[in-house]
Scaffold this motif. Structure first.
Motif, PDB file in Angstrom:
ATOM      1  N   ILE A 299       0.844  -1.191   0.000  1.00 47.11           N
ATOM      2  CA  ILE A 299       0.000   0.000   0.000  1.00 47.11           C
ATOM      3  C   ILE A 299       0.879   1.240   0.000  1.00 47.11           C
ATOM      4  O   ILE A 299       1.895   1.296   0.696  1.00 47.11           O
ATOM      5  N   CYS A 300       0.468   2.235  -0.763  1.00 50.40           N
ATOM      6  CA  CYS A 300       1.109   3.553  -0.742  1.00 50.40           C
ATOM      7  C   CYS A 300       0.079   4.587  -0.317  1.00 50.40           C
ATOM      8  O   CYS A 300      -1.017   4.641  -0.875  1.00 50.40           O
ATOM      9  N   ASP A 301       0.432   5.380   0.683  1.00 48.57           N
ATOM     10  CA  ASP A 301      -0.398   6.508   1.102  1.00 48.57           C
ATOM     11  C   ASP A 301       0.288   7.777   0.615  1.00 48.57           C
ATOM     12  O   ASP A 301       1.240   8.262   1.238  1.00 48.57           O
ATOM     13  N   MET A 302      -0.170   8.294  -0.518  1.00 48.85           N
ATOM     14  CA  MET A 302       0.445   9.466  -1.139  1.00 48.85           C
ATOM     15  C   MET A 302      -0.179  10.746  -0.585  1.00 48.85           C
ATOM     16  O   MET A 302      -1.384  10.825  -0.419  1.00 48.85           O
ATOM     17  N   CYS A 303       0.643  11.761  -0.310  1.00 49.25           N
ATOM     18  CA  CYS A 303       0.202  12.994   0.360  1.00 49.25           C
ATOM     19  C   CYS A 303      -0.332  12.640   1.742  1.00 49.25           C
ATOM     20  O   CYS A 303      -1.441  13.014   2.126  1.00 49.25           O
ATOM     21  N   THR A 304       0.476  11.916   2.497  1.00 47.16           N
ATOM     22  CA  THR A 304       0.022  11.261   3.723  1.00 47.16           C
ATOM     23  C   THR A 304      -0.328  12.210   4.852  1.00 47.16           C
ATOM     24  O   THR A 304      -1.169  11.902   5.686  1.00 47.16           O
TER      25      THR A 304
ATOM     26  N   SER B 132       7.485   2.423   5.656  1.00 44.49           N
ATOM     27  CA  SER B 132       8.607   3.291   5.322  1.00 44.49           C
ATOM     28  C   SER B 132       8.082   4.655   4.922  1.00 44.49           C
ATOM     29  O   SER B 132       6.881   4.820   4.653  1.00 44.49           O
ATOM     30  N   PHE B 133       8.981   5.647   4.859  1.00 47.17           N
ATOM     31  CA  PHE B 133       8.605   7.020   4.562  1.00 47.17           C
ATOM     32  C   PHE B 133       9.474   7.558   3.430  1.00 47.17           C
ATOM     33  O   PHE B 133      10.678   7.308   3.398  1.00 47.17           O
ATOM     34  N   ILE B 134       8.842   8.297   2.514  1.00 46.97           N
ATOM     35  CA  ILE B 134       9.575   8.888   1.397  1.00 46.97           C
ATOM     36  C   ILE B 134       9.160  10.340   1.238  1.00 46.97           C
ATOM     37  O   ILE B 134       7.966  10.635   1.096  1.00 46.97           O
ATOM     38  N   ARG B 135      10.145  11.220   1.253  1.00 47.79           N
ATOM     39  CA  ARG B 135       9.854  12.609   0.920  1.00 47.79           C
ATOM     40  C   ARG B 135       9.924  12.738  -0.588  1.00 47.79           C
ATOM     41  O   ARG B 135      10.973  12.500  -1.204  1.00 47.79           O
ATOM     42  N   THR B 136       8.813  13.111  -1.194  1.00 49.65           N
ATOM     43  CA  THR B 136       8.755  13.113  -2.653  1.00 49.65           C
ATOM     44  C   THR B 136       7.663  14.037  -3.155  1.00 49.65           C
ATOM     45  O   THR B 136       6.636  14.235  -2.481  1.00 49.65           O
ATOM     46  N   ASN B 137       7.880  14.610  -4.313  1.00 49.85           N
ATOM     47  CA  ASN B 137       6.861  15.394  -5.017  1.00 49.85           C
ATOM     48  C   ASN B 137       6.048  14.412  -5.845  1.00 49.85           C
ATOM     49  O   ASN B 137       6.472  13.995  -6.925  1.00 49.85           O
ATOM     50  N   LEU B 138       4.873  14.026  -5.300  1.00 48.94           N
ATOM     51  CA  LEU B 138       4.106  12.913  -5.848  1.00 48.94           C
ATOM     52  C   LEU B 138       5.023  11.696  -5.972  1.00 48.94           C
ATOM     53  O   LEU B 138       5.704  11.356  -5.012  1.00 48.94           O
ATOM     54  N   PHE B 139       5.099  11.054  -7.143  1.00 50.00           N
ATOM     55  CA  PHE B 139       5.843   9.789  -7.228  1.00 50.00           C
ATOM     56  C   PHE B 139       7.284   9.951  -7.740  1.00 50.00           C
ATOM     57  O   PHE B 139       7.919   8.962  -8.087  1.00 50.00           O
ATOM     58  N   GLU B 140       7.802  11.189  -7.758  1.00 43.79           N
ATOM     59  CA  GLU B 140       9.113  11.420  -8.348  1.00 43.79           C
ATOM     60  C   GLU B 140      10.215  10.565  -7.714  1.00 43.79           C
ATOM     61  O   GLU B 140      11.106  10.064  -8.404  1.00 43.79           O
ATOM     62  N   GLU B 141      10.188  10.414  -6.400  1.00 44.19           N
ATOM     63  CA  GLU B 141      11.237   9.674  -5.695  1.00 44.19           C
ATOM     64  C   GLU B 141      10.779   8.288  -5.253  1.00 44.19           C
ATOM     65  O   GLU B 141      11.446   7.636  -4.453  1.00 44.19           O
ATOM     66  N   THR B 142       9.635   7.852  -5.782  1.00 41.97           N
ATOM     67  CA  THR B 142       9.060   6.572  -5.356  1.00 41.97           C
ATOM     68  C   THR B 142       9.409   5.471  -6.347  1.00 41.97           C
ATOM     69  O   THR B 142       9.156   5.600  -7.539  1.00 41.97           O
ATOM     70  N   CYS B 143       9.995   4.399  -5.827  1.00 47.12           N
ATOM     71  CA  CYS B 143      10.370   3.259  -6.671  1.00 47.12           C
ATOM     72  C   CYS B 143       9.374   2.119  -6.460  1.00 47.12           C
ATOM     73  O   CYS B 143       8.721   2.027  -5.425  1.00 47.12           O
ATOM     74  N   GLY B 144       9.295   1.230  -7.432  1.00 46.54           N
ATOM     75  CA  GLY B 144       8.458   0.052  -7.288  1.00 46.54           C
ATOM     76  C   GLY B 144       6.995   0.324  -7.556  1.00 46.54           C
ATOM     77  O   GLY B 144       6.590   1.441  -7.887  1.00 46.54           O
TER      78      GLY B 144
ATOM     79  N   CYS C  75       4.105   8.746   1.840  1.00 41.29           N
ATOM     80  CA  CYS C  75       4.820   9.737   1.027  1.00 41.29           C
ATOM     81  C   CYS C  75       4.239  11.132   1.209  1.00 41.29           C
ATOM     82  O   CYS C  75       3.023  11.303   1.300  1.00 41.29           O
ATOM     83  N   ASP C  76       5.120  12.124   1.240  1.00 44.28           N
ATOM     84  CA  ASP C  76       4.673  13.509   1.310  1.00 44.28           C
ATOM     85  C   ASP C  76       5.808  14.420   0.875  1.00 44.28           C
ATOM     86  O   ASP C  76       6.990  14.072   1.026  1.00 44.28           O
ATOM     87  N   LEU C  77       5.457  15.578   0.338  1.00 46.77           N
ATOM     88  CA  LEU C  77       6.453  16.575  -0.053  1.00 46.77           C
ATOM     89  C   LEU C  77       7.011  17.300   1.166  1.00 46.77           C
ATOM     90  O   LEU C  77       8.160  17.733   1.176  1.00 46.77           O
TER      91      LEU C  77
ATOM     92  N   GLU D  36       8.136  18.158   7.402  1.00 46.25           N
ATOM     93  CA  GLU D  36       7.473  18.306   8.698  1.00 46.25           C
ATOM     94  C   GLU D  36       6.298  17.342   8.821  1.00 46.25           C
ATOM     95  O   GLU D  36       6.081  16.752   9.883  1.00 46.25           O
ATOM     96  N   ALA D  37       5.553  17.171   7.725  1.00 46.30           N
ATOM     97  CA  ALA D  37       4.438  16.220   7.743  1.00 46.30           C
ATOM     98  C   ALA D  37       4.947  14.797   7.928  1.00 46.30           C
ATOM     99  O   ALA D  37       4.385  14.018   8.706  1.00 46.30           O
ATOM    100  N   LEU D  38       6.020  14.445   7.235  1.00 48.22           N
ATOM    101  CA  LEU D  38       6.581  13.100   7.372  1.00 48.22           C
ATOM    102  C   LEU D  38       7.086  12.845   8.782  1.00 48.22           C
ATOM    103  O   LEU D  38       6.959  11.735   9.307  1.00 48.22           O
ATOM    104  N   ASN D  39       7.669  13.856   9.403  1.00 45.89           N
ATOM    105  CA  ASN D  39       8.133  13.693  10.783  1.00 45.89           C
ATOM    106  C   ASN D  39       6.969  13.376  11.709  1.00 45.89           C
ATOM    107  O   ASN D  39       7.075  12.525  12.607  1.00 45.89           O
ATOM    108  N   LEU D  40       5.842  14.057  11.485  1.00 47.06           N
ATOM    109  CA  LEU D  40       4.656  13.813  12.305  1.00 47.06           C
ATOM    110  C   LEU D  40       4.078  12.435  12.006  1.00 47.06           C
ATOM    111  O   LEU D  40       3.691  11.694  12.931  1.00 47.06           O
ATOM    112  N   ALA D  41       4.013  12.061  10.731  1.00 45.64           N
ATOM    113  CA  ALA D  41       3.511  10.732  10.363  1.00 45.64           C
ATOM    114  C   ALA D  41       4.386   9.642  10.968  1.00 45.64           C
ATOM    115  O   ALA D  41       3.877   8.590  11.410  1.00 45.64           O
TER     116      ALA D  41
END
Length: 324
Positions: A126-131, A188-200, A161-163, A166-171
């Motif tokens: 599962i991916c939660d984008m803009c988490t 896991s957590f990924i800082r990314t602009n939508l799926f730019e840094e997301t693999c798989g 995932c979130d851009l 600060e949001a990722l730190n809270l998540a």
């Protein structure tokens, strides 16, 4: 000042605020602030009304009331908000979880139930984008464990995932607390602009992205709510500049095709949108190759969540939770 006096005082203060910053629920807001301050529940307030607040408690209570009078939401003052029956830490770096978004969680859980019935059960990613706070993805995982939707060894893995860092730190902090009882939880957590840094690729993607038109965003924030513009305004280009469309769907036009590319065959995308652009969101699903596109209504009977399948033709069997 006794608890009883504080309840009356707080309700009167919040009722006297004029304009857009006025509380629509002054008595409720007062009680929530007191419950947080005194680490108690509503029953305690009702049955211990003659108990005196200490000078420190009274000062803290009045400070909290002053903040609420500026329009600042109660959740930002207390630092907590309940969502899907779970307690989440919140702060002004993220949106406050809203009841309407619980529909997004319900639909994803229904899909997990469908997959859990398969023999053998496949692993689920599962991916939660803009988490944001992580409330959507974390609620899905915790509920699946609590209600034994899947056995412990098949708890879905979650990528949040979130851009916003600060949001990722809270998540991350919410995940640490909420998923602690689940020994097999993988996230896991990924800082990314939508799926730019997301693999798989993923089996399920859930997202409550910014979808409010720019004009409405500015009008919303005039009440002092202090929610981040980044999490509301859907009229932004990839570089953060204001788009020319002004319909709240600029980000959605990038999210949906990117999500399609990051789904496994048979995977599903679930996206929350506003009632004013839900129809257009469904059209974007169809334009980008999704099949069996459906939009579900929230508790107010407003179109809220749209879902679709990547290259899969059999029926999902969904019912609209709001009509159950």
């Amino acid at each position: 000042m006794t608890i009883k006096e504080a309840r009356t005082y707080g309700s009167n203060i919040l009722s006297s605020v004029e304009g857009k910053k006025k509380s629509l629920t002054p008595s409720l807001d007062t009680d929530v602030l007191l419950e947080h301050l005194l680490s108690c529940d509503k029953t305690h307030l009702l049955f211990h009304g003659e108990k005196e607040l200490s000078k420190e408690e009274e000062a803290s209570f009045k400070e909290a009331l002053n903040k609420r009078c500026t329009g600042l939401p109660v959740a930002y003052i207390t630092g907590h908000k309940e969502f899907f029956g779970y307690d989440f830490l919140v702060n002004p770096s993220t949106l406050i979880p809203k009841p309407d978004t619980e529909l997004l969680v319900e639909l994803a859980i229904k899909e997990i139930e469908n997959r859990a019935a398969l023999i053998p059960m496949p692993p689920i990613t599962i991916c939660d984008m803009c988490t944001g706070t992580g409330c959507v993805g974390l609620s899905i995982i915790r509920y699946c464990a609590d209600e034994e939707i899947v056995s412990p060894q098949f708890i879905p893995s979650l990528t949040l995932c979130d851009l916003s860092q600060e949001a990722l730190n809270l998540a991350r902090e919410n995940a640490r607390i909420l998923l602690k009882p689940i020994k097999t939880a993988s996230y896991s957590f990924i800082r990314t602009n939508l799926f730019e840094e997301t693999c798989g690729k993923f089996d399920i993607i859930v997202s409550n992205p910014p979808y409010v038109p720019a004009k409405e965003t500015m009008e919303l924030l005039q009440d002092g709510r202090a929610e981040p513009i980044l999490a509301l305004n859907g009229d932004v280009e990839n570089d953060g500049s204001l788009s020319s469309t002004r319909d709240g769907l600029s980000l959605m036009r990038r999210l949906i095709p990117q999500a399609y590319q990051h789904l496994n065959t048979g995977g599903m995308l679930f996206v929350e949108s506003g009632e004013y652009n839900a129809k257009e969101t469904a059209e974007l699903f169809l334009q980008n190759g999704f099949t069996q596109v459906k939009t579900f209504n929230d508790l107010s009977n407003q179109p809220r969540v749209t879902c679709g399948i990547k290259e899969k033709t059999d029926d999902t069997g969904f019912d609209n939770p709001s009509s159950m």
